[in-house]
Design a protein around this motif. Sequence first.
Motif, PDB file in Angstrom:
ATOM      1  N   PRO A  76       0.238  -9.283  -3.219  1.00 51.43           N
ATOM      2  CA  PRO A  76       0.272  -8.699  -1.849  1.00 51.43           C
ATOM      3  C   PRO A  76       1.450  -9.649  -1.109  1.00 51.43           C
ATOM      4  O   PRO A  76       1.267 -10.781  -1.081  1.00 51.43           O
ATOM      5  CB  PRO A  76      -1.296  -8.749  -1.369  1.00 51.43           C
ATOM      6  CG  PRO A  76      -1.836  -8.681  -2.437  1.00 51.43           C
ATOM      7  CD  PRO A  76      -1.037  -9.432  -3.804  1.00 51.43           C
ATOM      8  N   THR A 101      -2.627   5.549  -1.493  1.00 47.75           N
ATOM      9  CA  THR A 101      -4.032   6.145  -1.683  1.00 47.75           C
ATOM     10  C   THR A 101      -4.012   7.685  -1.763  1.00 47.75           C
ATOM     11  O   THR A 101      -4.551   8.180  -2.458  1.00 47.75           O
ATOM     12  CB  THR A 101      -4.656   6.009  -0.113  1.00 47.75           C
ATOM     13  OG1 THR A 101      -4.849   4.518   0.081  1.00 47.75           O
ATOM     14  CG2 THR A 101      -5.738   6.622   0.021  1.00 47.75           C
ATOM     15  N   VAL A 140      -5.693  -4.288 -10.357  1.00 43.81           N
ATOM     16  CA  VAL A 140      -7.250  -4.062 -10.021  1.00 43.81           C
ATOM     17  C   VAL A 140      -7.782  -2.961 -10.682  1.00 43.81           C
ATOM     18  O   VAL A 140      -6.721  -1.982 -11.177  1.00 43.81           O
ATOM     19  CB  VAL A 140      -7.067  -3.736  -8.128  1.00 43.81           C
ATOM     20  CG1 VAL A 140      -6.203  -2.495  -7.817  1.00 43.81           C
ATOM     21  CG2 VAL A 140      -8.580  -3.326  -7.896  1.00 43.81           C
ATOM     22  N   SER A 161      -3.377  -8.063   3.200  1.00 43.80           N
ATOM     23  CA  SER A 161      -2.843  -7.121   2.630  1.00 43.80           C
ATOM     24  C   SER A 161      -3.731  -5.887   2.376  1.00 43.80           C
ATOM     25  O   SER A 161      -4.892  -5.988   2.300  1.00 43.80           O
ATOM     26  CB  SER A 161      -2.240  -7.660   1.356  1.00 43.80           C
ATOM     27  OG  SER A 161      -3.122  -8.167   0.523  1.00 43.80           O
ATOM     28  N   HIS A 162      -3.063  -4.828   2.047  1.00 44.86           N
ATOM     29  CA  HIS A 162      -3.879  -3.680   1.873  1.00 44.86           C
ATOM     30  C   HIS A 162      -3.932  -3.310   0.423  1.00 44.86           C
ATOM     31  O   HIS A 162      -3.025  -3.741  -0.161  1.00 44.86           O
ATOM     32  CB  HIS A 162      -3.438  -2.428   2.574  1.00 44.86           C
ATOM     33  CG  HIS A 162      -3.285  -2.639   4.133  1.00 44.86           C
ATOM     34  ND1 HIS A 162      -4.141  -2.074   4.763  1.00 44.86           N
ATOM     35  CD2 HIS A 162      -2.291  -3.487   4.811  1.00 44.86           C
ATOM     36  CE1 HIS A 162      -3.604  -2.323   6.399  1.00 44.86           C
ATOM     37  NE2 HIS A 162      -2.610  -3.274   6.158  1.00 44.86           N
ATOM     38  N   TYR A 163      -5.175  -2.924   0.203  1.00 47.80           N
ATOM     39  CA  TYR A 163      -4.984  -1.974  -1.153  1.00 47.80           C
ATOM     40  C   TYR A 163      -5.842  -0.867  -0.768  1.00 47.80           C
ATOM     41  O   TYR A 163      -6.812  -0.965  -0.124  1.00 47.80           O
ATOM     42  CB  TYR A 163      -5.026  -2.590  -2.357  1.00 47.80           C
ATOM     43  CG  TYR A 163      -6.406  -2.880  -2.859  1.00 47.80           C
ATOM     44  CD1 TYR A 163      -7.269  -3.913  -2.644  1.00 47.80           C
ATOM     45  CD2 TYR A 163      -7.265  -1.921  -3.618  1.00 47.80           C
ATOM     46  CE1 TYR A 163      -8.480  -4.212  -3.092  1.00 47.80           C
ATOM     47  CE2 TYR A 163      -8.387  -1.938  -3.930  1.00 47.80           C
ATOM     48  CZ  TYR A 163      -9.058  -3.284  -3.807  1.00 47.80           C
ATOM     49  OH  TYR A 163     -10.348  -3.386  -4.263  1.00 47.80           O
ATOM     50  N   LEU A 164      -5.575   0.041  -1.664  1.00 55.22           N
ATOM     51  CA  LEU A 164      -6.072   1.554  -1.332  1.00 55.22           C
ATOM     52  C   LEU A 164      -7.223   1.714  -2.361  1.00 55.22           C
ATOM     53  O   LEU A 164      -7.339   1.206  -3.514  1.00 55.22           O
ATOM     54  CB  LEU A 164      -5.218   2.478  -1.567  1.00 55.22           C
ATOM     55  CG  LEU A 164      -3.760   2.178  -0.879  1.00 55.22           C
ATOM     56  CD1 LEU A 164      -2.644   3.381  -1.257  1.00 55.22           C
ATOM     57  CD2 LEU A 164      -3.734   1.936   0.398  1.00 55.22           C
ATOM     58  N   SER A 165      -8.247   2.550  -1.900  1.00 59.51           N
ATOM     59  CA  SER A 165      -9.484   2.975  -2.728  1.00 59.51           C
ATOM     60  C   SER A 165      -8.852   3.612  -4.037  1.00 59.51           C
ATOM     61  O   SER A 165      -7.798   4.466  -3.790  1.00 59.51           O
ATOM     62  CB  SER A 165     -10.130   3.814  -1.892  1.00 59.51           C
ATOM     63  OG  SER A 165     -10.915   3.049  -1.120  1.00 59.51           O
ATOM     64  N   GLY A 169       0.774  -1.030   0.038  1.00 60.23           N
ATOM     65  CA  GLY A 169       0.098   0.037  -0.069  1.00 60.23           C
ATOM     66  C   GLY A 169       0.762   1.352   0.017  1.00 60.23           C
ATOM     67  O   GLY A 169       0.222   2.256  -0.152  1.00 60.23           O
TER      68      GLY A 169
END
Lengths: 248, 248
Positions: free
Chosen positions: B167, B100, B228, B150-154, B87
Amino acid sequence: MSVQQRKNRAVIIVNYEFCSRTEPLESRKGAKREADKLFKALSKLNYAVKLYYDQAAKEIEEIYRQESREEHGDCFVSILSSHGEEGAIYDCWGELVKLTRIFQMLSPQRCPVLAGKPKIFFIQACRGNVTDPGVWVETDSGRPPADSFSHYLSIPDSTAVMFACSPGYSAFLNPLGSMFLQTLLEFLEGDERHLELARLMTRISWKVALHCEAKGPYHGDKEMPCFVTNMVREVYPFSTQTTETGRL
Amino acid sequence: MSVQQRKNRAVIIVNYEFCSRTEPLESRKGAKREADKLFKALSKLNYAVKLYYDQAAKEIEEIYRQESREEHGDCFVSILSSHGEEGAIYDCWGELVKLTRIFQMLSPQRCPVLAGKPKIFFIQACRGNVTDPGVWVETDSGRPPADSFSHYLSIPDSTAVMFACSPGYSAFLNPLGSMFLQTLLEFLEGDERHLELARLMTRISWKVALHCEAKGPYHGDKEMPCFVTNMVREVYPFSTQTTETGRL
């Protein structure tokens, strides 16, 4: 597809009545009928479909554990429809089930027969709540996200996951069904089923984002699907006319 | 593309020498030369490209703030190459910059001119570390992830983000360049540039996952890109032969 070829398998899990021990979760009117229609549509496309209603977390895990031991065709499809929050869906008891756990049960380590084969998930569930959390009557609601970050879970090889909505947002459902799965259903029954997967998903995003609108108390509100994929080739999971998998 | 049409814009940011105040971050040999080649390739494809080396977090934000005020063509492309973790990427001082923050600076609210237009990001940076963190000489390393999540951002509307790796994993870089951006470069210079974006990204995943292998101490290790997207239509960002944007 040759007649000798093993059928592709699909799993649909829809939670629509909740006996929550902790969170008050509304019934999801329309979700069951929608799932029944998706069952029929996938069956017509020559999938061996299993459909489950109102499952507990342990039952959901057991469903995928069982799937991991089955013999599979060219690809696997799963549709999950429930309340949710980022990275998880609610089981019928209001307990969260991490999507990671589900995806990883079909990883090459746990399900060698699906290694390298497309695993496709459609998730109709909230991923957060950007409006007032006190009025979640008509949406698949969850708690608001902790911050502007959102989670998504590691996916195994050859996996695509399409979400009804963007991270942090609500996914809409009304008694006629959800914008997202209704669109999927329409396309599975129409000529769009012949599209390559990424194109099909892009078209679902287009239809939901630009042609659907919430009714009732959320009148005019929109929903923006998105998908994540690590697919390494083009796949045609719903086309019975062509076995082409894309020349790469 | 008509000659009157405004040029598409691209931003490349590559951090390759670090003066870390907290984390010892290795120089990223090969990253600068690779970015120079990407600059040329995108310029040839009629992009107005801005290329920045070794930027601090505030400078990176300022770059995108400036971009948000520019006049734009049909789409915007950005390539980020640095060390990273899930992220976020490291700035030249070893400070993390959340992706983000970058994406949101091009959201419709902050950059109305790009509303509805494709915003495409390619991220060459680690998203975690699944092997021994003591030997991060040849990879774009970061700290190991806190858990299997894991993170992903908007992402804002009409955005696609392609990551070099999955991730939680490392993204490889050697003095000849990164598997991921070298593949992107090869395709921008080849016939693949005419492909629709999701097909192009799928082909990059295919090439990196199946035809690339780490050299040196990670000999034989693999990298699995993923992307994504919430794109609502098919786009051809690198094809100068066709202006078709996909009939939807």
